[in-house]
Design a protein around this motif. Structure first.
Motif, PDB file in Angstrom:
ATOM      1  N   GLU A  51      15.023  -4.159  30.203  1.00 19.49           N
ATOM      2  CA  GLU A  51      15.995  -4.466  29.161  1.00 19.49           C
ATOM      3  C   GLU A  51      15.306  -4.555  27.803  1.00 19.49           C
ATOM      4  O   GLU A  51      14.111  -4.782  27.698  1.00 19.49           O
ATOM      5  CB  GLU A  51      16.706  -5.788  29.478  1.00 19.49           C
ATOM      6  CG  GLU A  51      17.500  -5.748  30.777  1.00 19.49           C
ATOM      7  CD  GLU A  51      18.175  -7.086  31.057  1.00 19.49           C
ATOM      8  OE1 GLU A  51      17.949  -8.034  30.279  1.00 19.49           O
ATOM      9  OE2 GLU A  51      18.905  -7.179  32.052  1.00 19.49           O
ATOM     10  N   THR A  98      13.724   4.061  25.425  1.00 18.28           N
ATOM     11  CA  THR A  98      14.425   4.369  26.681  1.00 18.28           C
ATOM     12  C   THR A  98      14.215   5.829  27.075  1.00 18.28           C
ATOM     13  O   THR A  98      13.981   6.148  28.238  1.00 18.28           O
ATOM     14  CB  THR A  98      15.930   4.069  26.523  1.00 18.28           C
ATOM     15  OG1 THR A  98      16.111   2.692  26.222  1.00 18.28           O
ATOM     16  CG2 THR A  98      16.688   4.409  27.798  1.00 18.28           C
ATOM     17  N   HIS A  99      14.276   6.719  26.072  1.00 17.08           N
ATOM     18  CA  HIS A  99      14.088   8.149  26.339  1.00 17.08           C
ATOM     19  C   HIS A  99      12.695   8.410  26.902  1.00 17.08           C
ATOM     20  O   HIS A  99      12.540   9.145  27.896  1.00 17.08           O
ATOM     21  CB  HIS A  99      14.299   8.926  25.039  1.00 17.08           C
ATOM     22  CG  HIS A  99      14.427  10.402  25.248  1.00 17.08           C
ATOM     23  ND1 HIS A  99      14.492  11.305  24.207  1.00 17.08           N
ATOM     24  CD2 HIS A  99      14.476  11.158  26.374  1.00 17.08           C
ATOM     25  CE1 HIS A  99      14.586  12.532  24.689  1.00 17.08           C
ATOM     26  NE2 HIS A  99      14.574  12.468  25.999  1.00 17.08           N
ATOM     27  N   GLN A 128      16.628   3.159  21.697  1.00 13.07           N
ATOM     28  CA  GLN A 128      16.997   4.480  22.214  1.00 13.07           C
ATOM     29  C   GLN A 128      15.778   5.362  22.458  1.00 13.07           C
ATOM     30  O   GLN A 128      15.672   6.021  23.508  1.00 13.07           O
ATOM     31  CB  GLN A 128      17.965   5.162  21.243  1.00 13.07           C
ATOM     32  CG  GLN A 128      18.476   6.522  21.727  1.00 13.07           C
ATOM     33  CD  GLN A 128      19.485   7.120  20.755  1.00 13.07           C
ATOM     34  OE1 GLN A 128      19.889   6.480  19.790  1.00 13.07           O
ATOM     35  NE2 GLN A 128      19.885   8.357  21.012  1.00 13.07           N
ATOM     36  N   LEU A 130      14.997  -2.248  25.381  1.00 14.30           N
ATOM     37  CA  LEU A 130      14.396  -1.056  24.783  1.00 14.30           C
ATOM     38  C   LEU A 130      15.360  -0.409  23.798  1.00 14.30           C
ATOM     39  O   LEU A 130      16.571  -0.418  24.005  1.00 14.30           O
ATOM     40  CB  LEU A 130      14.036  -0.033  25.867  1.00 14.30           C
ATOM     41  CG  LEU A 130      13.038  -0.462  26.947  1.00 14.30           C
ATOM     42  CD1 LEU A 130      12.800   0.688  27.913  1.00 14.30           C
ATOM     43  CD2 LEU A 130      11.734  -0.921  26.336  1.00 14.30           C
ATOM     44  N   LEU A 183      15.532   0.641  34.383  1.00 12.55           N
ATOM     45  CA  LEU A 183      14.748   0.512  33.166  1.00 12.55           C
ATOM     46  C   LEU A 183      14.736  -0.939  32.697  1.00 12.55           C
ATOM     47  O   LEU A 183      15.695  -1.679  32.922  1.00 12.55           O
ATOM     48  CB  LEU A 183      15.328   1.401  32.065  1.00 12.55           C
ATOM     49  CG  LEU A 183      15.334   2.905  32.341  1.00 12.55           C
ATOM     50  CD1 LEU A 183      15.915   3.647  31.153  1.00 12.55           C
ATOM     51  CD2 LEU A 183      13.941   3.414  32.644  1.00 12.55           C
ATOM     52  N   THR A 239      12.282   6.953  30.456  1.00 13.42           N
ATOM     53  CA  THR A 239      13.032   7.778  31.399  1.00 13.42           C
ATOM     54  C   THR A 239      12.272   9.055  31.737  1.00 13.42           C
ATOM     55  O   THR A 239      12.205   9.475  32.899  1.00 13.42           O
ATOM     56  CB  THR A 239      14.410   8.131  30.821  1.00 13.42           C
ATOM     57  OG1 THR A 239      15.127   6.923  30.541  1.00 13.42           O
ATOM     58  CG2 THR A 239      15.217   8.960  31.805  1.00 13.42           C
TER      59      THR A 239
END
Length: 414
Positions: free
Chosen positions: A355, A362-363, A359, A357, A353, A366
């Motif tokens: 850098e 990121t979710h 939370q 980001l 992923l 993902t």
């Protein structure tokens, strides 16, 4: 006396001034009460009207106002008075709000959807045109309203960026709403009217005059939560006048930085240096700052304009949930059966992923990496409110972390 007629009558009082008209309205409560007031009541008013203002308000002739209302009806121009519920609360709250707005096109709900003013010089550089276009595009994709003055240069670029992205844009004119100025923007004006609005405080047929532009600029900033100055060459620039109005009205002000030797960027750089404007590093800043003001339905409509997909609300019936879970279980069973029959190969390494980001970002990234490819699925899977998901997806697309291919979300390159 009809309410609309009394407001139009008041707005046409020459020499009264917007400040005086606003103070008189606040004192008497409505245009009807102001029309009914006699000389004694006007003279004794606590707003301390000057003799010239009292004389003007004692003239109760409504012939001109009646003609304006007839003209608007013939030309399909909507009249929104400061006493109407459709009048934006943000604009009503400034010191000198226009008594009447003449509107062509589709009037957006400024009290629900945030608007950002994007203004600049008529003598724009390629750099400034690209910046204004990009800002208008980003605001439109996020479902916000782009407000500008339909002038040559940066203003026109901001309108076009919003239009190309399928978003809402509003042009505020210094003449009547039926008078296209500059004439080179006749086609742009037509495009704006298809989805947005062209507005003015001046009645139809009014030619733009220099003195009108200063008054026009207070409306541009007054309708907006923030003003972005793209390029401005000197202190006489209309864009700088808009910035001063925005500061006086308590709006956020941003400036696009430029080369130190570029005349068109001189005033923007000075605004930043003096702390009067925040440095705008990119349109994403505006989307991140004001996306929290977006209602769910506006976010969904913005996404539909961009993709043609209309994400369903996060709340679903129990039967829909059961059908969705059954379909997902069937997909998992089919994938397991397929894996049994295919030769085993080493799994490719997952793409790391990017850098920086948070939370929630990121979710979402993902989930997309794991195969979730539609906004509807993201809303189902990530547990966040729909407006939050839509805003995050828009910002991730702007950053190049996500991209869209044939209507489906995939990872970008980073």
């Amino acid at each position: 006396m009809p309410s609309r007629l009394s407001y139009v009558w008041l707005s046409l009082k020459r020499g009264l001034g917007t400040h005086t008209a606003a103070e008189a309205l606040r004192t008497f409560g409505s245009a009807e009460a102001l029309f009914a007031a006699d000389r004694q009541a006007l003279t004794a008013a606590p707003c301390e009207l000057r003799k010239a203002a009292v004389d003007a308000l004692c003239d109760k002739d409504t012939a001109e106002a009646e003609q304006v209302i007839r003209d608007c009806a013939e030309k399909n121009i909507q009249i929104i008075t400061i006493g109407d519920s459709a009048y934006p609360d943000r604009l009503r709250a400034i010191d000198d709000p226009p008594t009447v707005l003449y509107v062509r096109g589709r009037w957006p709900d400024f009290d629900t959807v945030p608007a950002v003013a994007v203004v600049g010089t008529r003598k724009a550089t390629p750099y400034g045109l690209k910046a204004a276009d990009g800002i208008g595009t980003a605001l439109a994709r996020a479902g916000m309203i782009t407000v500008s003055g339909m002038a040559l240069g940066n203003d026109g670029a901001a309108h076009r960026g919003a239009l190309r992205a399928g978003g809402l844009t509003v042009a505020v004119l210094a003449g009547g709403p039926d008078v296209c100025y500059p004439p080179q923007h006749r086609s742009l004006m037509g495009d704006i009217l298809l989805t947005g609005a062209v507005i003015s405080e001046y009645p139809p047929g009014t030619e733009p005059h220099g003195r009108n532009y200063h008054h026009r600029n207070r409306i541009i900033s007054g309708l907006s939560v923030a003003a972005v100055i793209v390029e401005a060459s000197d202190y006489r620039s209309g864009a700088l006048i808009t910035a001063r109005h925005a500061l006086d009205q308590g709006r956020d002000v941003y400036a696009v930085p430029g080369p130190i030797d570029a005349p068109q960027s001189q005033s923007c750089n000075e605004l930043i240096a003096k702390g009067e404007a925040a440095l705008l590093t990119g349109p994403t800043v505006l989307v991140r700052e004001y996306s929290g003001m977006m209602p769910e339905q506006a976010v969904e409509q913005a996404y539909r304009r961009q993709t043609g997909d209309y994400p369903k609300p996060a709340a679903r019936s129990a039967w829909e949930d059961i059908r969705r879970r059954e379909a997902q279980a069937e997909q998992r069973r089919a994938a397991a059966e397929k894996a049994k029959t295919e030769p085993q190969t080493s799994a490719p390494a997952e793409k790391p992923l990017p850098e920086g980001l948070n939370q929630d970002e990121t979710h979402i990234v993902t989930l997309v990496r794991d195969g979730v490819s539609t906004p509807e699925e993201l809303i189902d899977r990530c547990g966040l409110p729909a407006p939050r998901v839509m805003s995050l997806v828009t910002m991730l697309e702007m950053d190049g972390i996500l991209r869209r291919e044939k209507g489906r979300l995939i990872l970008g390159a980073w």
